[in-house]
Enzyme design. Structure first.
Site, PDB file in Angstrom:
ATOM      1  CE1 TYR A 187      -0.480   9.832  -0.750  1.00 42.76           C
ATOM      2  CE2 TYR A 187      -2.268   8.701   0.395  1.00 42.76           C
ATOM      3  CZ  TYR A 187      -1.728   9.862  -0.142  1.00 42.76           C
ATOM      4  OH  TYR A 187      -2.409  11.043  -0.063  1.00 42.76           O
ATOM      5  CE  LYS A 191       0.093  13.007   0.525  1.00 43.66           C
ATOM      6  NZ  LYS A 191       0.300  14.190  -0.300  1.00 43.66           N
TER       7      LYS A 191
HETATM    8  P1  NAD Z   1      -3.025  13.799  -8.816  1.00 43.89           P
HETATM    9  O1  NAD Z   1      -2.123  12.628  -8.976  1.00 43.89           O
HETATM   10  O2  NAD Z   1      -4.133  13.941  -9.784  1.00 43.89           O
HETATM   11  O3  NAD Z   1      -2.161  15.156  -8.809  1.00 43.89           O
HETATM   12  C1  NAD Z   1      -0.816  15.199  -8.403  1.00 43.89           C
HETATM   13  C2  NAD Z   1      -0.002  15.800  -9.543  1.00 43.89           C
HETATM   14  O4  NAD Z   1       1.352  15.910  -9.098  1.00 43.89           O
HETATM   15  C3  NAD Z   1      -0.004  14.901 -10.782  1.00 43.89           C
HETATM   16  O5  NAD Z   1      -0.385  15.644 -11.918  1.00 43.89           O
HETATM   17  C4  NAD Z   1       1.432  14.404 -10.885  1.00 43.89           C
HETATM   18  O6  NAD Z   1       1.859  14.246 -12.223  1.00 43.89           O
HETATM   19  C5  NAD Z   1       2.211  15.488 -10.143  1.00 43.89           C
HETATM   20  N1  NAD Z   1       3.451  15.009  -9.518  1.00 43.89           N
HETATM   21  C6  NAD Z   1       3.634  13.918  -8.727  1.00 43.89           C
HETATM   22  N2  NAD Z   1       4.923  13.814  -8.379  1.00 43.89           N
HETATM   23  C7  NAD Z   1       5.568  14.872  -8.937  1.00 43.89           C
HETATM   24  C8  NAD Z   1       6.919  15.298  -8.942  1.00 43.89           C
HETATM   25  N3  NAD Z   1       7.889  14.618  -8.331  1.00 43.89           N
HETATM   26  N4  NAD Z   1       7.244  16.426  -9.626  1.00 43.89           N
HETATM   27  C9  NAD Z   1       6.285  17.132 -10.284  1.00 43.89           C
HETATM   28  N5  NAD Z   1       4.990  16.766 -10.332  1.00 43.89           N
HETATM   29  C10 NAD Z   1       4.636  15.637  -9.647  1.00 43.89           C
HETATM   30  O7  NAD Z   1      -3.589  13.738  -7.317  1.00 43.89           O
HETATM   31  P2  NAD Z   1      -4.796  14.552  -6.662  1.00 43.89           P
HETATM   32  O8  NAD Z   1      -5.913  13.623  -6.426  1.00 43.89           O
HETATM   33  O9  NAD Z   1      -5.017  15.811  -7.415  1.00 43.89           O
HETATM   34  O10 NAD Z   1      -4.164  14.881  -5.241  1.00 43.89           O
HETATM   35  C11 NAD Z   1      -3.352  16.031  -5.054  1.00 43.89           C
HETATM   36  C12 NAD Z   1      -2.735  15.950  -3.652  1.00 43.89           C
HETATM   37  O11 NAD Z   1      -3.760  15.889  -2.664  1.00 43.89           O
HETATM   38  C13 NAD Z   1      -1.849  14.741  -3.428  1.00 43.89           C
HETATM   39  O12 NAD Z   1      -0.734  15.116  -2.654  1.00 43.89           O
HETATM   40  C14 NAD Z   1      -2.735  13.792  -2.649  1.00 43.89           C
HETATM   41  O13 NAD Z   1      -1.960  12.937  -1.843  1.00 43.89           O
HETATM   42  C15 NAD Z   1      -3.568  14.760  -1.832  1.00 43.89           C
HETATM   43  N6  NAD Z   1      -4.899  14.239  -1.462  1.00 43.89           N
HETATM   44  C16 NAD Z   1      -5.767  13.829  -2.433  1.00 43.89           C
HETATM   45  C17 NAD Z   1      -7.030  13.363  -2.065  1.00 43.89           C
HETATM   46  C18 NAD Z   1      -8.022  12.857  -3.081  1.00 43.89           C
HETATM   47  O14 NAD Z   1      -9.009  12.205  -2.684  1.00 43.89           O
HETATM   48  N7  NAD Z   1      -7.835  13.128  -4.379  1.00 43.89           N
HETATM   49  C19 NAD Z   1      -7.391  13.339  -0.707  1.00 43.89           C
HETATM   50  C20 NAD Z   1      -6.475  13.777   0.249  1.00 43.89           C
HETATM   51  C21 NAD Z   1      -5.226  14.231  -0.131  1.00 43.89           C
HETATM   52  N1  USQ Z   2     -13.110   1.406  -0.782  1.00 46.53           N
HETATM   53  C1  USQ Z   2     -14.160   0.556  -1.044  1.00 46.53           C
HETATM   54  N2  USQ Z   2     -14.460   0.332  -2.358  1.00 46.53           N
HETATM   55  C2  USQ Z   2     -13.796   0.909  -3.396  1.00 46.53           C
HETATM   56  C3  USQ Z   2     -12.716   1.786  -3.105  1.00 46.53           C
HETATM   57  C4  USQ Z   2     -12.399   2.001  -1.788  1.00 46.53           C
HETATM   58  O1  USQ Z   2     -14.805   0.025  -0.137  1.00 46.53           O
HETATM   59  O2  USQ Z   2     -14.129   0.642  -4.559  1.00 46.53           O
HETATM   60  C5  USQ Z   2     -12.761   1.699   0.624  1.00 46.53           C
HETATM   61  C6  USQ Z   2     -11.314   1.430   1.009  1.00 46.53           C
HETATM   62  O3  USQ Z   2     -11.132   0.098   1.416  1.00 46.53           O
HETATM   63  C7  USQ Z   2     -11.085   2.436   2.116  1.00 46.53           C
HETATM   64  C8  USQ Z   2     -12.002   3.595   1.757  1.00 46.53           C
HETATM   65  O4  USQ Z   2     -12.927   3.095   0.791  1.00 46.53           O
HETATM   66  O5  USQ Z   2     -11.514   1.910   3.335  1.00 46.53           O
HETATM   67  C9  USQ Z   2     -11.273   4.780   1.152  1.00 46.53           C
HETATM   68  O6  USQ Z   2     -10.527   4.319   0.029  1.00 46.53           O
HETATM   69  P1  USQ Z   2     -10.192   5.304  -1.180  1.00 46.53           P
HETATM   70  O7  USQ Z   2      -9.525   4.515  -2.250  1.00 46.53           O
HETATM   71  O8  USQ Z   2     -11.387   6.084  -1.547  1.00 46.53           O
HETATM   72  O9  USQ Z   2      -9.212   6.326  -0.462  1.00 46.53           O
HETATM   73  P2  USQ Z   2      -7.736   6.159   0.063  1.00 46.53           P
HETATM   74  O10 USQ Z   2      -7.053   4.957  -0.435  1.00 46.53           O
HETATM   75  O11 USQ Z   2      -7.749   6.354   1.548  1.00 46.53           O
HETATM   76  O12 USQ Z   2      -7.006   7.393  -0.631  1.00 46.53           O
HETATM   77  C10 USQ Z   2      -7.697   8.556  -1.077  1.00 46.53           C
HETATM   78  C11 USQ Z   2      -6.750   9.337  -1.978  1.00 46.53           C
HETATM   79  C12 USQ Z   2      -5.540   9.758  -1.159  1.00 46.53           C
HETATM   80  C13 USQ Z   2      -5.993  10.499   0.086  1.00 46.53           C
HETATM   81  C14 USQ Z   2      -7.017   9.717   0.895  1.00 46.53           C
HETATM   82  C15 USQ Z   2      -7.674  10.538   1.985  1.00 46.53           C
HETATM   83  O13 USQ Z   2      -6.333   8.512  -3.070  1.00 46.53           O
HETATM   84  O14 USQ Z   2      -4.703  10.589  -1.979  1.00 46.53           O
HETATM   85  O15 USQ Z   2      -4.873  10.742   0.883  1.00 46.53           O
HETATM   86  O16 USQ Z   2      -8.096   9.346   0.018  1.00 46.53           O
HETATM   87  S1  USQ Z   2      -8.032   9.549   3.439  1.00 46.53           S
HETATM   88  O17 USQ Z   2      -8.742   8.339   2.991  1.00 46.53           O
HETATM   89  O18 USQ Z   2      -8.867  10.332   4.312  1.00 46.53           O
HETATM   90  O19 USQ Z   2      -6.757   9.213   4.012  1.00 46.53           O
END
Ligand code: NAD
Ligand code: USQ
Length: 414
Positions: A187, A191
């Site tokens: 994943y 990105k």
């Molecule tokens: P999310 O899965 O809740 O939202 C993504 C949405 O995009 C979903 O509703 C999904 O159905 C839609 N989607 C996925 N693929 C698609 C496609 N091919 N066509 C149309 N729709 C599509 O995720 P989120 O937590 O809201 O995250 C949003 C974005 O931010 C993601 O790109 C994620 O990687 C990034 N991000 C999230 C976090 C986090 O902690 N939530 C942190 C850093 C980055």
């Molecule tokens: N972790 C724990 N316990 C848990 C869940 C996670 O110790 O129950 C640890 C993981 O091992 C990791 C850290 O917490 O070291 C972060 O894990 P996470 O699941 O909270 O986050 P991550 O997998 O990195 O992904 C999430 C979002 C993703 C985004 C990313 C930002 O799902 O979309 O890109 O956070 S970052 O982590 O800064 O890359």
């Protein structure tokens, strides 16, 4: 362009955790919002046997409720970013000033389940983003692409992490170069591929983009979403091992008396950002676009902690609220550094005016309050909490998805 300018904004992934919250906020501010989604997040969460702790409405119902407040300022089209014709038709009809691209498969564990999940993640993310870049070049070359990348693109290098670029000296020559990317899952790697494609599109076609390296987002509330006041508008909240993220999982675990799941030694350090502040930052970025042809990188984080410190904060707030919370160290299912350097530069957003709304500890208090009414929903799915997906050997989840096939046509409301 400033904070009072009304913008035409296209949100890709509007049905998601961040997308729905952002759509409400941008519409509330008077902007014209068009959203698209293919509902894959609802299907993948159902596939792994889980659901959102907060019961979310179907998009039809969501739009009914939102239109009561925002009328025609908010619109939605169902469709898939992997379909180039769909993407270009939406861009042609919407004529956006800004496109916020959140529409990707966002889970690192999901991408590590097996070959099918890794391939799906990279096809969905990389091809969707590439379709978008071509559609922008052909039909909307002046729009601002606000792209959600991740802090995990950088990995955990033994150097301080700058905002995208750094000055380097090699064999007596100095240059400003892209900081190395070392993703830790397929994943996160998707990105990085997006980053290279966006940078190239800005350079050769003159597109403009802000590529956001966002940390882990947590929280249940925004200025527009408050579960006790307007439950019909709530966004999703996942707590399972695949889609739940660290703080969100810890708070859900606290509410049902499940030990907090710190993975391994627990020294894994990340930048965290409340949902309300992710929305604040994305809004500021839309209101302050880069110049034509500019590719810029913002690190979007607030507080930095390791995952043991986080668990201790959640446990402290939980106990203060009368919950019996224990912190446990469970075997780490991931292949990652458990003790490492982590110092991140994050000045650009603060220079644009970003001010964190609340402290992490205050936000956790609100989350516990918001999740308590859904204790039974979380308890009903407790089996999805403990981690079973491992990085190292590519094994599938033990239960539920051995006969996996990505279901494109089932729509659910989980
Ligand atoms: P999310 O899965 O809740 O939202 C993504 C949405 O995009 C979903 O509703 C999904 O159905 C839609 N989607 C996925 N693929 C698609 C496609 N091919 N066509 C149309 N729709 C599509 O995720 P989120 O937590 O809201 O995250 C949003 C974005 O931010 C993601 O790109 C994620 O990687 C990034 N991000 C999230 C976090 C986090 O902690 N939530 C942190 C850093 C980055
Ligand atoms: N972790 C724990 N316990 C848990 C869940 C996670 O110790 O129950 C640890 C993981 O091992 C990791 C850290 O917490 O070291 C972060 O894990 P996470 O699941 O909270 O986050 P991550 O997998 O990195 O992904 C999430 C979002 C993703 C985004 C990313 C930002 O799902 O979309 O890109 O956070 S970052 O982590 O800064 O890359």
């Amino acid at each position: 362009m400033g904070k009072d300018t009304i913008l035409n904004i296209l949100i890709l992934g509007m049905d998601g955790y961040i997308g729905w919250s952002l759509a409400l906020h941008l519409a509330e501010k008077g902007n014209r919002v068009t959203g698209i989604d293919n509902f894959s997040r609802r299907r993948t969460v159902e596939e792994i046997g889980s659901w959102s702790a907060t019961p979310i409405h179907s998009m039809e119902k969501r739009m009914q409720v939102a239109k009561a407040n925002y009328q025609e300022r908010i619109r939605f089209h169902e469709g898939d970013l992997v379909d180039y014709k769909f993407v270009s038709d939406v861009i042609k009809s919407c004529k956006p000033d800004a496109i916020v691209h959140l529409g990707e498969q966002p889970s690192a564990p999901y991408s590590m389940i097996d070959v099918a999940h890794a391939v799906y993640t990279q096809q969905n993310n990389v091809i969707g983003n590439l379709n978008l870049l071509f559609a922008m070049r052909n039909f909307s070359p002046d729009a601002h692409l606000v792209k959600l990348g991740t802090m995990g693109e950088y990995g955990t290098p033994p150097l301080d992490i700058p905002e995208g670029f750094f000055e380097v000296e090699y064999n007596g020559r100095r240059a400003n170069m892209m900081f190395p990317r070392q993703p830790g899952s397929f994943y996160h790697a998707s990105k990085v591929h997006d980053t290279f494609n966006i940078m190239l599109a800005c350079r050769i076609w003159g597109l403009r983009s802000t590529d956001i390296m966002q940390g882990v987002v947590y929280g249940t509330r925004t200025n527009e979403i408050n579960l006790s006041e307007n439950p019909d508008l709530c966004t999703r909240f996942d707590f399972d091992e695949i889609f739940g993220t660290a703080i969100n999982r810890y708070t859900a675990e606290s509410v049902i008396g499940h030990s907090l799941t710190v993975y391994g030694k627990g020294g894994q350090t990340r930048g965290f950002l409340a949902l309300v502040d992710s929305i604040q930052c994305l809004t500021l970025i839309c209101e302050n676009p880069p110049a034509k042809g500019e590719y810029r990188v913002f690190n979007q984080i607030d507080e930095v902690y390791n995952v043991t410190e986080l668990a201790e904060i959640v446990a402290k707030v939980g106990r203060r609220n009368g919950l019996a919370v224990e912190v446990a160290h469970v075997p780490n299912p991931r292949h990652e550094a458990e003790n490492h350097h982590y110092k991140v530069e994050a000045r650009h957003l603060r220079n644009l005016g970003f001010k964190p709304t609340r402290s992490l500890e205050q936000e956790v208090g609100l989350m516990l309050e918001d999740l308590t009414p859904f204790k039974d929903r979380i308890k009903e799915k407790e089996q999805v909490i403990d981690p079973k997906t491992t990085w190292s050997n590519g094994q599938s989840l033990e239960e539920g998805i051995q006969n996996y096939s990505i279901r494109q046509n089932t729509r659910t409301t989980s």
